[in-house]
Write an enzyme that holds these catalytic residues in place. Structure first.
Site: not given
Length: 190
Positions: A66-67
């Site tokens: 994720a970012d």
């Protein structure tokens, strides 16, 4: 085995809270992006880059990456480099509404799923004293937009519209549903 391609303690905390057993396998990929890229593409591309790097050396596992970025009036705010940049970010967000985008990517065998979540957050107006006191703590330094909704930064929040956990860095409700249905789909989920 589920691998979290992130060293984020918040993402680990959310996966543990949801009852997942997993190992942490952070990627060492660049988090750079082309200027002018829309925020939803930034977070999806970066999460895919991270997931692909970890999946390459762990093809038998399910990899989750994720970012997260904060966006104010089209300006992408990542993690501040220092306290002065953190203060500048908080001054921008003070009394305003901004968006938090988290991109995610899950790779499991031949399945490649990615997407993003967006949450709007409104801050109360902040005084210089509040901003300085907050930036005297280590809390804003490794957070997109220089605040932690689950920490002292919660005192700045007037309202949110969307997934609270997305602001922490992982829309865990959406992710849990994707993981549960992983074997039934091989397309991107939005």
């Amino acid at each position: 085995m589920l691998l979290l391609a992130s060293s984020s303690p918040r993402r680990s905390e959310l996966l543990k809270m949801a009852g997942y057993e997993f190992n942490v396998a952070p990627s060492d990929v660049s988090e750079g992006y082309l200027r002018g890229t829309p925020p939803m593409q930034i977070v999806e591309q970066l999460s895919a880059r991270k997931a692909e790097a970890v999946a390459k050396s762990n093809p038998q596992d399910t990899v989750l990456a994720a970012d997260t970025v904060v966006v104010f009036k089209g300006r992408v705010l990542g993690k501040p480099k220092d306290a002065e940049e953190a203060k500048a970010m908080l001054r921008l967000l003070s009394g305003n509404v901004h968006q938090v985008y988290t991109g995610y990517c899950i790779i499991s065998g031949k399945e490649f799923l990615r997407g993003h979540e967006c949450t709007s957050v409104e801050f109360y107006p902040l005084s210089e004293r509040e901003i300085n006191a907050y930036c005297d703590t280590p809390e804003p330094m490794d957070k997109a937009g220089a605040y932690a909704i689950q920490g002292r930064g919660a005192l700045f929040i007037k309202r949110i519209d969307g997934d609270f956990y997305n602001v922490m860095g992982l829309p865990i409700g959406k992710i849990s549903r994707i993981l549960a249905g992983l074997k039934n789909s091989s397309k991107e989920i939005r």
